[in-house]
Enzyme design. Structure first.
Site, PDB file in Angstrom:
ATOM      1  N   LYS A  92     -18.671  49.577 -35.576  1.00 16.29           N
ATOM      2  CA  LYS A  92     -17.544  50.218 -34.881  1.00 16.29           C
ATOM      3  C   LYS A  92     -17.810  50.368 -33.379  1.00 16.29           C
ATOM      4  CE  LYS A  92     -15.861  52.801 -38.923  1.00 16.29           C
ATOM      5  NZ  LYS A  92     -15.349  54.116 -39.382  1.00 16.29           N
ATOM      6  N   PHE A 100      -6.121  62.309 -39.856  1.00 16.82           N
ATOM      7  CA  PHE A 100      -6.991  61.686 -38.862  1.00 16.82           C
ATOM      8  C   PHE A 100      -6.552  60.276 -38.481  1.00 16.82           C
ATOM      9  CE2 PHE A 100      -8.889  61.066 -43.091  1.00 16.82           C
ATOM     10  CZ  PHE A 100      -8.992  59.681 -43.144  1.00 16.82           C
ATOM     11  N   ARG A 118     -22.622  50.377 -49.013  1.00 11.86           N
ATOM     12  CA  ARG A 118     -22.225  51.799 -48.924  1.00 11.86           C
ATOM     13  C   ARG A 118     -23.476  52.695 -48.925  1.00 11.86           C
ATOM     14  NH1 ARG A 118     -16.818  53.088 -47.679  1.00 11.86           N
ATOM     15  NH2 ARG A 118     -17.537  55.135 -48.326  1.00 11.86           N
ATOM     16  N   GLU A 159      -9.891  43.089 -47.206  1.00 15.05           N
ATOM     17  CA  GLU A 159     -10.417  43.287 -45.848  1.00 15.05           C
ATOM     18  C   GLU A 159     -11.056  42.011 -45.300  1.00 15.05           C
ATOM     19  OE1 GLU A 159     -11.116  48.074 -46.486  1.00 15.05           O
ATOM     20  OE2 GLU A 159     -12.870  46.800 -46.158  1.00 15.05           O
ATOM     21  N   ARG A 174     -25.470  55.818 -40.833  1.00 14.46           N
ATOM     22  CA  ARG A 174     -24.676  56.899 -40.241  1.00 14.46           C
ATOM     23  C   ARG A 174     -25.553  58.086 -39.857  1.00 14.46           C
ATOM     24  NH1 ARG A 174     -19.386  56.044 -44.119  1.00 14.46           N
ATOM     25  NH2 ARG A 174     -18.119  54.879 -42.611  1.00 14.46           N
ATOM     26  N   HIS A 227     -18.179  50.597 -40.848  1.00 12.46           N
ATOM     27  CA  HIS A 227     -17.204  50.597 -41.946  1.00 12.46           C
ATOM     28  C   HIS A 227     -17.756  49.709 -43.049  1.00 12.46           C
ATOM     29  CE1 HIS A 227     -13.384  49.990 -44.130  1.00 12.46           C
ATOM     30  NE2 HIS A 227     -13.806  48.755 -44.260  1.00 12.46           N
TER      31      HIS A 227
HETATM   32  P1  ADP Z   1     -15.417  55.694 -45.251  1.00 10.72           P
HETATM   33  O1  ADP Z   1     -15.412  54.964 -43.915  1.00 10.72           O
HETATM   34  O2  ADP Z   1     -16.744  56.352 -45.513  1.00 10.72           O
HETATM   35  O3  ADP Z   1     -14.947  54.831 -46.389  1.00 10.72           O
HETATM   36  P2  ADP Z   1     -12.813  56.979 -45.363  1.00 10.72           P
HETATM   37  O4  ADP Z   1     -12.311  55.713 -45.978  1.00 10.72           O
HETATM   38  O5  ADP Z   1     -12.526  58.268 -46.050  1.00 10.72           O
HETATM   39  O6  ADP Z   1     -14.393  56.914 -45.113  1.00 10.72           O
HETATM   40  O7  ADP Z   1     -12.225  57.120 -43.886  1.00 10.72           O
HETATM   41  C1  ADP Z   1     -12.110  55.988 -43.050  1.00 10.72           C
HETATM   42  C2  ADP Z   1     -12.595  56.348 -41.657  1.00 10.72           C
HETATM   43  O8  ADP Z   1     -11.713  57.329 -41.122  1.00 10.72           O
HETATM   44  C3  ADP Z   1     -13.966  57.007 -41.593  1.00 10.72           C
HETATM   45  O9  ADP Z   1     -15.043  56.085 -41.615  1.00 10.72           O
HETATM   46  C4  ADP Z   1     -13.889  57.731 -40.271  1.00 10.72           C
HETATM   47  O10 ADP Z   1     -14.062  56.845 -39.166  1.00 10.72           O
HETATM   48  C5  ADP Z   1     -12.445  58.222 -40.276  1.00 10.72           C
HETATM   49  N1  ADP Z   1     -12.340  59.580 -40.835  1.00 10.72           N
HETATM   50  C6  ADP Z   1     -12.428  59.945 -42.144  1.00 10.72           C
HETATM   51  N2  ADP Z   1     -12.283  61.278 -42.296  1.00 10.72           N
HETATM   52  C7  ADP Z   1     -12.105  61.768 -41.032  1.00 10.72           C
HETATM   53  C8  ADP Z   1     -11.891  63.075 -40.508  1.00 10.72           C
HETATM   54  N3  ADP Z   1     -11.842  64.149 -41.310  1.00 10.72           N
HETATM   55  N4  ADP Z   1     -11.730  63.206 -39.175  1.00 10.72           N
HETATM   56  C9  ADP Z   1     -11.775  62.126 -38.350  1.00 10.72           C
HETATM   57  N5  ADP Z   1     -11.964  60.863 -38.781  1.00 10.72           N
HETATM   58  C10 ADP Z   1     -12.127  60.675 -40.101  1.00 10.72           C
HETATM   59 MG    MG Z   2     -13.112  53.973 -46.762  1.00 12.21          MG
END
Ligand code: ADP
Ligand code: MG
Length: 139
Positions: A11, A59, A87, A128, A104, A117
């Protein structure tokens, strides 16, 4: 165990901090092979398209602004159990809750700006990968 492909993004926070090489080296050292890779700077519209599954989440605006704020490296990683393995290497979404040694935990600043991601399941991995790569770009 099956050989899988998964989709990964380094990212904009991580590219800004010159962490691309360290993150790629980690994937390779964990047995994930890079079979596609490109640097992209998404427009806001492109980020909104890629993250459409999160439209409506509180978000979403912050996420899409961040993901279009600078260049990313988009990747296809291949290996045994690659989706889950990636993951595990990434760690929890919130770096404060991520396990020691995960990308992370090591490199992310916040739950939003969290370095990487990774696809979460076979169907999202396929969608994706196809969003960013043609089959002929994967080797
Ligand atoms: P992941 O990337 O671990 O799969 P999610 O799919 O839940 O997580 O969320 C996608 C992305 O959105 C996260 O990696 C993060 O960049 C952002 N994100 C998730 N939750 C939040 C939050 N509460 N506030 C701000 N950004 C968030
Ligand atoms: Mg996700």
């Amino acid at each position: 165990m099956a050989i899988e492909r998964t989709f990964s993004i380094i990212k904009p926070d991580a590219t800004r901090k010159n962490l691309v090489g360290k993150i790629l080296a980690r994937f390779e050292s964990e047995g994930l092979r890079i079979c596609g890779m490109r640097k992209v700077h998404m427009s806001l519209r492109e980020a909104e398209g890629f993250y459409a599954v999160h439209a409506g989440r509180p978000f979403f605006a912050e996420l899409t602004a961040f993901m279009s704020s600078g260049p990313c490296v988009v990747l296809v990683l291949e290996g045994e159990n690659a989706i889950l393995r990636n993951r595990e290497i990434m760690g929890a979404t919130n770096p404060a809750q991520a396990a020691e040694g995960t990308l992370r935990k090591l490199y992310a600043d916040s739950i939003g700006e969290n370095a990487v991601h990774g696809s979460d399941a076979p169907d999202t991995a396929a969608t994706e990968i196809a969003w960013f790569f043609r089959g002929t770009e994967l080797h």
